[in-house]
Design a protein around this motif. Structure first.
Motif, PDB file in Angstrom:
ATOM      1  N   ARG A  20       0.914  -1.421  -0.092  1.00 57.18           N
ATOM      2  CA  ARG A  20      -0.106  -0.512  -0.146  1.00 57.18           C
ATOM      3  C   ARG A  20       1.247   1.711  -0.035  1.00 57.18           C
ATOM      4  O   ARG A  20       2.009   0.875   0.367  1.00 57.18           O
ATOM      5  CB  ARG A  20      -0.849  -0.066   0.909  1.00 57.18           C
ATOM      6  CG  ARG A  20      -1.715  -0.616   1.013  1.00 57.18           C
ATOM      7  CD  ARG A  20      -2.631  -1.015   2.365  1.00 57.18           C
ATOM      8  NE  ARG A  20      -3.815  -2.180   2.200  1.00 57.18           N
ATOM      9  CZ  ARG A  20      -5.078  -1.649   1.852  1.00 57.18           C
ATOM     10  NH1 ARG A  20      -5.785  -0.352   1.768  1.00 57.18           N
ATOM     11  NH2 ARG A  20      -6.105  -2.518   1.934  1.00 57.18           N
ATOM     12  N   LYS A  48      -4.745  -0.979  -9.350  1.00 59.51           N
ATOM     13  CA  LYS A  48      -5.569  -0.769  -8.714  1.00 59.51           C
ATOM     14  C   LYS A  48      -6.259  -2.459  -7.402  1.00 59.51           C
ATOM     15  O   LYS A  48      -7.253  -2.727  -9.000  1.00 59.51           O
ATOM     16  CB  LYS A  48      -7.101   0.434  -8.442  1.00 59.51           C
ATOM     17  CG  LYS A  48      -6.443   1.248  -9.169  1.00 59.51           C
ATOM     18  CD  LYS A  48      -6.446   2.172  -7.688  1.00 59.51           C
ATOM     19  CE  LYS A  48      -7.515   2.819  -7.310  1.00 59.51           C
ATOM     20  NZ  LYS A  48      -7.762   3.388  -6.150  1.00 59.51           N
ATOM     21  N   ALA A  52      -8.557  -0.259  -2.498  1.00 65.94           N
ATOM     22  CA  ALA A  52      -7.086  -0.026  -2.206  1.00 65.94           C
ATOM     23  C   ALA A  52      -5.745   0.498  -4.051  1.00 65.94           C
ATOM     24  O   ALA A  52      -5.928  -0.222  -5.016  1.00 65.94           O
ATOM     25  CB  ALA A  52      -6.899  -1.085  -2.245  1.00 65.94           C
ATOM     26  N   THR A  53      -4.619   1.060  -3.103  1.00 69.54           N
ATOM     27  CA  THR A  53      -3.900   1.311  -4.371  1.00 69.54           C
ATOM     28  C   THR A  53      -3.423   0.492  -3.841  1.00 69.54           C
ATOM     29  O   THR A  53      -2.099   0.298  -3.343  1.00 69.54           O
ATOM     30  CB  THR A  53      -3.239   2.991  -4.705  1.00 69.54           C
ATOM     31  OG1 THR A  53      -4.508   3.169  -5.338  1.00 69.54           O
ATOM     32  CG2 THR A  53      -2.084   3.098  -5.699  1.00 69.54           C
ATOM     33  N   LEU A  54      -2.635  -0.715  -4.168  1.00 69.52           N
ATOM     34  CA  LEU A  54      -1.485  -1.328  -4.503  1.00 69.52           C
ATOM     35  C   LEU A  54      -0.199  -0.640  -5.532  1.00 69.52           C
ATOM     36  O   LEU A  54      -0.115  -0.857  -6.795  1.00 69.52           O
ATOM     37  CB  LEU A  54      -1.419  -2.994  -4.555  1.00 69.52           C
ATOM     38  CG  LEU A  54      -2.725  -3.746  -3.797  1.00 69.52           C
ATOM     39  CD1 LEU A  54      -2.733  -4.968  -4.390  1.00 69.52           C
ATOM     40  CD2 LEU A  54      -2.488  -3.523  -2.242  1.00 69.52           C
TER      41      LEU A  54
END
Length: 79
Positions: A20, A48, A52-54
Motif C-alpha cells: 500500500r 487498483k 486499494a492502490t497497490l
C-alpha cells in the motif's frame, strides 16, 4: 538462534510483490505526494484492487535503480 539471518527460502524472508502507499513511502523514504507524482508520470506502477492502490515492489526497485547514478542539480531549473 536469535539474531541469525533467515535463509532465502524462509517464508519470513519473502518480499511482498506489492504494498500500500504508506508502506511504499516508508520503503523508499519518499513523501506521499512525491509518490503520487511518480505514479502520475508512469514512473511507478500500481494496481487498483477495489479501493486499494497497490504499488508494485519491483517498480519501486526499478525507480531507485534509475535514479541511483544521477547527481542532483545545484542550479534551479527554469522552464
Amino acid at each position: 538462534m536469535p539474531g541469525m539471518p533467515l535463509p532465502p527460502s524462509s517464508p519470513l524472508s519473502i518480499e511482498p510483490i506489492s504494498m500500500r502507499v504508506p508502506d511504499a513511502c516508508r520503503y523508499t523514504g519518499i513523501s506521499r505526494s512525491t509518490l503520487y507524482l511518480l505514479i502520475a508520470r508512469g514512473e511507478v506502477e500500481v494496481v487498483k484492487m477495489g479501493a486499494a492502490t497497490l504499488v508494485l515492489t519491483e517498480s519501486l526497485r526499478q525507480l531507485i535503480e534509475r535514479h541511483r547514478g544521477r547527481r542532483p542539480s545545484l542550479k534551479p531549473q527554469h522552464p
